[in-house]
Design an enzyme around this catalytic site. Structure first.
Site, PDB file in Angstrom:
ATOM      1  N   GLU A  60      -6.687  -0.353  20.558  1.00  0.00           N
ATOM      2  CA  GLU A  60      -5.417   0.021  21.203  1.00  0.00           C
ATOM      3  C   GLU A  60      -5.095   1.507  21.046  1.00  0.00           C
ATOM      4  OE1 GLU A  60      -2.122  -2.597  20.876  1.00  0.00           O
ATOM      5  OE2 GLU A  60      -3.380  -4.369  20.773  1.00  0.00           O
TER       6      GLU A  60
ATOM      7  N   ARG B 226      -7.915  -8.486  28.021  1.00  0.00           N
ATOM      8  CA  ARG B 226      -8.277  -8.191  26.641  1.00  0.00           C
ATOM      9  C   ARG B 226      -9.749  -8.541  26.452  1.00  0.00           C
ATOM     10  NH1 ARG B 226      -4.383  -5.803  27.356  1.00  0.00           N
ATOM     11  NH2 ARG B 226      -2.473  -5.630  26.131  1.00  0.00           N
TER      12      ARG B 226
ATOM     13  N   PRO C  34       7.184  -4.029  27.512  1.00  0.00           N
ATOM     14  CA  PRO C  34       7.290  -2.593  27.852  1.00  0.00           C
ATOM     15  C   PRO C  34       6.021  -1.845  27.407  1.00  0.00           C
ATOM     16  CG  PRO C  34       9.224  -3.341  26.615  1.00  0.00           C
ATOM     17  CD  PRO C  34       8.234  -4.459  26.576  1.00  0.00           C
TER      18      PRO C  34
ATOM     19  N   SER D 299       0.342   0.963  18.222  1.00  0.00           N
ATOM     20  CA  SER D 299      -0.931   1.688  18.376  1.00  0.00           C
ATOM     21  C   SER D 299      -0.788   3.152  17.973  1.00  0.00           C
ATOM     22  CB  SER D 299      -1.486   1.542  19.794  1.00  0.00           C
ATOM     23  OG  SER D 299      -0.531   1.870  20.767  1.00  0.00           O
TER      24      SER D 299
ATOM     25  N   LYS E 212       0.525 -14.458  17.890  1.00  0.00           N
ATOM     26  CA  LYS E 212      -0.441 -13.793  18.762  1.00  0.00           C
ATOM     27  C   LYS E 212      -0.867 -14.756  19.874  1.00  0.00           C
ATOM     28  CE  LYS E 212      -0.349 -10.198  16.041  1.00  0.00           C
ATOM     29  NZ  LYS E 212      -1.097 -10.034  14.834  1.00  0.00           N
TER      30      LYS E 212
ATOM     31  N   TYR F  69       3.359 -12.822  29.925  1.00  0.00           N
ATOM     32  CA  TYR F  69       4.026 -11.564  30.289  1.00  0.00           C
ATOM     33  C   TYR F  69       3.543 -11.049  31.655  1.00  0.00           C
ATOM     34  CZ  TYR F  69       5.013 -11.225  25.213  1.00  0.00           C
ATOM     35  OH  TYR F  69       5.405 -11.457  23.920  1.00  0.00           O
TER      36      TYR F  69
ATOM     37  N   ILE G 291       0.836  -1.212   0.000  1.00  0.00           N
ATOM     38  CA  ILE G 291       0.000   0.000   0.000  1.00  0.00           C
ATOM     39  C   ILE G 291       0.871   1.263   0.000  1.00  0.00           C
ATOM     40  CG2 ILE G 291      -2.039  -1.053   1.049  1.00  0.00           C
ATOM     41  CD1 ILE G 291      -1.195   0.291   3.736  1.00  0.00           C
TER      42      ILE G 291
ATOM     43  N   LYS H 245      -1.180   3.188  14.257  1.00  0.00           N
ATOM     44  CA  LYS H 245      -2.587   3.012  13.874  1.00  0.00           C
ATOM     45  C   LYS H 245      -3.359   4.312  14.124  1.00  0.00           C
ATOM     46  CE  LYS H 245      -4.554  -0.206  12.632  1.00  0.00           C
ATOM     47  NZ  LYS H 245      -4.800  -0.713  11.235  1.00  0.00           N
TER      48      LYS H 245
HETATM   49  P1  NAD Z   1      -2.088  -9.674  10.129  1.00  0.00           P
HETATM   50  O1  NAD Z   1      -0.734  -9.243  10.566  1.00  0.00           O
HETATM   51  O2  NAD Z   1      -2.509 -11.096  10.302  1.00  0.00           O
HETATM   52  O3  NAD Z   1      -2.258  -9.336   8.574  1.00  0.00           O
HETATM   53  C1  NAD Z   1      -1.802  -8.144   7.994  1.00  0.00           C
HETATM   54  C2  NAD Z   1      -1.771  -8.332   6.476  1.00  0.00           C
HETATM   55  O4  NAD Z   1      -1.345  -7.090   5.898  1.00  0.00           O
HETATM   56  C3  NAD Z   1      -0.776  -9.401   6.018  1.00  0.00           C
HETATM   57  O5  NAD Z   1      -1.370 -10.214   5.020  1.00  0.00           O
HETATM   58  C4  NAD Z   1       0.381  -8.604   5.430  1.00  0.00           C
HETATM   59  O6  NAD Z   1       1.064  -9.264   4.389  1.00  0.00           O
HETATM   60  C5  NAD Z   1      -0.346  -7.350   4.936  1.00  0.00           C
HETATM   61  N1  NAD Z   1       0.526  -6.183   4.824  1.00  0.00           N
HETATM   62  C6  NAD Z   1       1.426  -5.730   5.740  1.00  0.00           C
HETATM   63  N2  NAD Z   1       2.044  -4.635   5.265  1.00  0.00           N
HETATM   64  C7  NAD Z   1       1.516  -4.379   4.031  1.00  0.00           C
HETATM   65  C8  NAD Z   1       1.725  -3.375   3.053  1.00  0.00           C
HETATM   66  N3  NAD Z   1       2.639  -2.421   3.221  1.00  0.00           N
HETATM   67  N4  NAD Z   1       0.984  -3.406   1.922  1.00  0.00           N
HETATM   68  C9  NAD Z   1       0.060  -4.388   1.735  1.00  0.00           C
HETATM   69  N5  NAD Z   1      -0.169  -5.380   2.611  1.00  0.00           N
HETATM   70  C10 NAD Z   1       0.550  -5.368   3.754  1.00  0.00           C
HETATM   71  O7  NAD Z   1      -3.088  -8.682  10.844  1.00  0.00           O
HETATM   72  P2  NAD Z   1      -4.593  -8.915  11.324  1.00  0.00           P
HETATM   73  O8  NAD Z   1      -4.595  -9.411  12.702  1.00  0.00           O
HETATM   74  O9  NAD Z   1      -5.340  -9.638  10.274  1.00  0.00           O
HETATM   75  O10 NAD Z   1      -5.094  -7.397  11.379  1.00  0.00           O
HETATM   76  C11 NAD Z   1      -5.677  -6.783  10.230  1.00  0.00           C
HETATM   77  C12 NAD Z   1      -6.042  -5.355  10.570  1.00  0.00           C
HETATM   78  O11 NAD Z   1      -6.945  -5.325  11.655  1.00  0.00           O
HETATM   79  C13 NAD Z   1      -4.849  -4.501  10.988  1.00  0.00           C
HETATM   80  O12 NAD Z   1      -5.021  -3.221  10.426  1.00  0.00           O
HETATM   81  C14 NAD Z   1      -4.945  -4.449  12.499  1.00  0.00           C
HETATM   82  O13 NAD Z   1      -4.391  -3.253  12.993  1.00  0.00           O
HETATM   83  C15 NAD Z   1      -6.445  -4.504  12.700  1.00  0.00           C
HETATM   84  N6  NAD Z   1      -6.910  -5.098  13.964  1.00  0.00           N
HETATM   85  C16 NAD Z   1      -6.487  -6.344  14.351  1.00  0.00           C
HETATM   86  C17 NAD Z   1      -6.988  -6.912  15.517  1.00  0.00           C
HETATM   87  C18 NAD Z   1      -6.584  -8.288  15.981  1.00  0.00           C
HETATM   88  O14 NAD Z   1      -6.977  -8.704  17.059  1.00  0.00           O
HETATM   89  N7  NAD Z   1      -5.835  -9.067  15.192  1.00  0.00           N
HETATM   90  C19 NAD Z   1      -7.899  -6.192  16.298  1.00  0.00           C
HETATM   91  C20 NAD Z   1      -8.290  -4.917  15.878  1.00  0.00           C
HETATM   92  C21 NAD Z   1      -7.794  -4.397  14.702  1.00  0.00           C
HETATM   93  O1  TDX Z   2       3.689 -14.529  24.299  1.00  0.00           O
HETATM   94  C1  TDX Z   2       2.820 -13.737  24.707  1.00  0.00           C
HETATM   95  N1  TDX Z   2       2.553 -13.655  26.045  1.00  0.00           N
HETATM   96  C2  TDX Z   2       1.633 -12.806  26.578  1.00  0.00           C
HETATM   97  O2  TDX Z   2       1.445 -12.779  27.805  1.00  0.00           O
HETATM   98  C3  TDX Z   2       2.067 -12.880  23.812  1.00  0.00           C
HETATM   99  C4  TDX Z   2       2.319 -12.917  22.327  1.00  0.00           C
HETATM  100  C5  TDX Z   2       1.134 -12.038  24.370  1.00  0.00           C
HETATM  101  N2  TDX Z   2       0.935 -11.982  25.694  1.00  0.00           N
HETATM  102  C6  TDX Z   2      -0.074 -11.037  26.233  1.00  0.00           C
HETATM  103  C7  TDX Z   2       0.109  -9.604  25.797  1.00  0.00           C
HETATM  104  C8  TDX Z   2      -1.306  -9.091  25.743  1.00  0.00           C
HETATM  105  O3  TDX Z   2      -1.706  -8.635  27.028  1.00  0.00           O
HETATM  106  O4  TDX Z   2      -1.336 -11.432  25.706  1.00  0.00           O
HETATM  107  C9  TDX Z   2      -2.143 -10.307  25.370  1.00  0.00           C
HETATM  108  C10 TDX Z   2      -2.498 -10.378  23.895  1.00  0.00           C
HETATM  109  O5  TDX Z   2      -1.304 -10.179  23.169  1.00  0.00           O
HETATM  110  P1  TDX Z   2      -1.275 -10.151  21.563  1.00  0.00           P
HETATM  111  O6  TDX Z   2      -1.866 -11.414  21.046  1.00  0.00           O
HETATM  112  O7  TDX Z   2       0.111  -9.786  21.152  1.00  0.00           O
HETATM  113  O8  TDX Z   2      -2.339  -8.999  21.249  1.00  0.00           O
HETATM  114  P2  TDX Z   2      -2.429  -7.472  21.675  1.00  0.00           P
HETATM  115  O9  TDX Z   2      -1.112  -6.925  22.051  1.00  0.00           O
HETATM  116  O10 TDX Z   2      -3.539  -7.348  22.684  1.00  0.00           O
HETATM  117  O11 TDX Z   2      -2.874  -6.830  20.275  1.00  0.00           O
HETATM  118  C11 TDX Z   2      -3.874  -7.496  19.447  1.00  0.00           C
HETATM  119  O12 TDX Z   2      -5.129  -6.919  19.593  1.00  0.00           O
HETATM  120  C12 TDX Z   2      -5.342  -5.642  19.049  1.00  0.00           C
HETATM  121  C13 TDX Z   2      -3.460  -7.485  17.981  1.00  0.00           C
HETATM  122  O13 TDX Z   2      -2.168  -8.080  17.839  1.00  0.00           O
HETATM  123  C14 TDX Z   2      -3.497  -6.119  17.405  1.00  0.00           C
HETATM  124  O14 TDX Z   2      -3.189  -6.129  16.013  1.00  0.00           O
HETATM  125  C15 TDX Z   2      -4.861  -5.544  17.613  1.00  0.00           C
HETATM  126  O15 TDX Z   2      -4.889  -4.212  17.198  1.00  0.00           O
END
Ligand code: NAD
Ligand code: TDX
Length: 340
Positions: A126, A213, A273, A150, A188, A206, A60, A153
């Site tokens: 976030e 969450r 952190p 965050s 994750k 952690y 993008i 974002k």
């Molecule tokens: P993800 O990391 O699984 O997927 C991200 C995708 O974006 C990947 O396919 C990656 O290849 C692509 N990407 C990264 N950089 C790019 C670039 N420069 N150009 C084009 N494509 C690119 O993430 P996800 O968990 O599916 O999250 C998707 C969206 O939702 C993100 O914007 C994230 O901030 C948001 N979001 C995620 C969560 C969550 O819990 N996972 C919660 C709220 C919001």
């Molecule tokens: O190994 C771990 N141990 C641990 O205790 C990991 C990977 C996470 N954690 C904790 C950190 C957080 O409190 O678990 C919680 C969830 O962690 P993540 O899965 O890394 O998610 P979080 O940081 O909450 O962010 C997620 O939710 C919001 C997504 O990754 C983001 O993309 C989304 O915006």
């Protein structure tokens, strides 16, 4: 509808494409993804031969590639493309700013130039920072991001808002809580703990494990975005969440119980952190205005999710071994005239 989904090879993006193809068999869907480590085209195997689905490997941040795609007559954009992992953002913030802020701006410029009818920015709870023991995030909670992820974002969100206010671009911003479900990259919390527990590796929790969450099943996030595309009031922010707050240790214990693994696998390690203590979403606005309701209860959703990772061991093992990258190269390398 000619829908551009950016980041469609990631966790939520691929679930969204599968959802939209079921809901709107006549919609044209273009998936544009840079295929970073998080992009996995294997998630979309079941639709890759469909005539109304196409894939373009591009970032993008690439103005020319973005312009070319928009010139095909896109009318709706849903921007999932992002660097999404908080821990990685702490180690390497620059790539987060590049994709999440600058990439969003490239998309917004193209959306403006080609007069799209809806731009949905998929954001996160976030951006609001951390809650104390009471209260919930509403759409008017001030932005107070605490990690480079965050903050980047929030930067993207502010640009989306500004393009609406300044140029009248028809936008919405959605801010969702933590998603869970099939195809989540095993860095994750939930898929990481499942895959490690299955191989009897220590589970790294952690800090004190009491951070909270608010979990939402990924398909419920997809249905909310679908409603926002069709009914969201231009310029509005919609928070999305299912009122399912859990401490991290509760999640880890649920996984251990379902897999029949011992609690002795839990290993408390140094805290992240800037670790946000608690997230909790107030979904009243999207519920009242758009009639959205989650369909999945957490207790059954988490069980189904654990079962999915159990029955798709090959999926996450191919990620751990890097084999999923070879699939992309085989499937699209020659067609794209490059080796991925
Ligand atoms: P993800 O990391 O699984 O997927 C991200 C995708 O974006 C990947 O396919 C990656 O290849 C692509 N990407 C990264 N950089 C790019 C670039 N420069 N150009 C084009 N494509 C690119 O993430 P996800 O968990 O599916 O999250 C998707 C969206 O939702 C993100 O914007 C994230 O901030 C948001 N979001 C995620 C969560 C969550 O819990 N996972 C919660 C709220 C919001
Ligand atoms: O190994 C771990 N141990 C641990 O205790 C990991 C990977 C996470 N954690 C904790 C950190 C957080 O409190 O678990 C919680 C969830 O962690 P993540 O899965 O890394 O998610 P979080 O940081 O909450 O962010 C997620 O939710 C919001 C997504 O990754 C983001 O993309 C989304 O915006």
């Amino acid at each position: 509808m000619k829908l551009l989904v950016t980041g469609g090879a990631g966790f939520i993006g691929s679930n969204f494409i599968l959802y939209m193809m079921r809901q709107y068999p006549k919609a044209q869907i273009i998936n544009m993804d840079a295929l970073t480590y998080a992009g996995n085209l294997e998630n979309l195997r079941s639709v890759e031969q469909e005539n109304n689905y196409s894939f373009v490997k591009a970032s993008i941040t690439d103005k020319q590639a973005v312009d070319e795609i928009f010139s095909q007559g896109i009318n709706v954009v849903v921007n999932f493309a992002a660097e999404s992992h908080v821990d990685r953002s702490i180690l390497e913030p620059d790539v987060f700013v590049n994709t999440n802020v600058l990439g969003t701006q490239v998309l917004l410029d193209a959306a403006r130039k080609y007069g799209i009818t809806k731009f949905v920015q998929v954001s996160t709870d976030e951006v609001y920072g951390s809650l104390g023991t009471t209260g919930l995030f509403s759409e008017t909670t001030p932005l107070a991001p605490n990690s480079p992820y965050s903050a980047s974002k929030a930067g993207g969100d502010l640009l989306v808002r500004a393009y609406h206010e300044t140029y009248g671009l028809p936008v919405n911003i959605t801010r969702c809580s933590n998603n869970y479900g099939p195809y989540q990259f095993p860095e994750k919390l939930i898929p990481l703990m499942i895959s490690r527990a299955l191989t009897d590796e220590p589970l790294p929790v952690y800090g004190d494990g009491l951070n909270i969450r608010d979990w939402l099943y990924v398909e419920d996030h997809c249905s909310a975005i679908d409603l926002v595309i069709h009914q969201g009031r231009s310029g509005e922010v919609y928070n999305i969440g299912g009122n399912n707050e859990r401490t991290n240790i509760q999640i880890v214990n649920t996984i251990l119980q379902q897999l029949g693994k011992p609690e002795s696998l839990i290993t408390y390690i140094e805290d992240r952190p800037g670790h946000d203590r608690r997230y909790g979403i107030d979904p009243a606005k999207i519920t009242k205005e758009l009639g959205w309701k989650p369909q999945h209860h957490f207790e059954t959703g988490i069980q189904e999710t654990i079962a999915w990772y159990l029955s798709h061991k090959d999926w996450w093992e191919r990620i751990q071994s890097g084999a999923y990258l070879e699939y992309s190269a085989r499937q699209y390398g020659s067609r794209l005239g490059e080796s991925l």
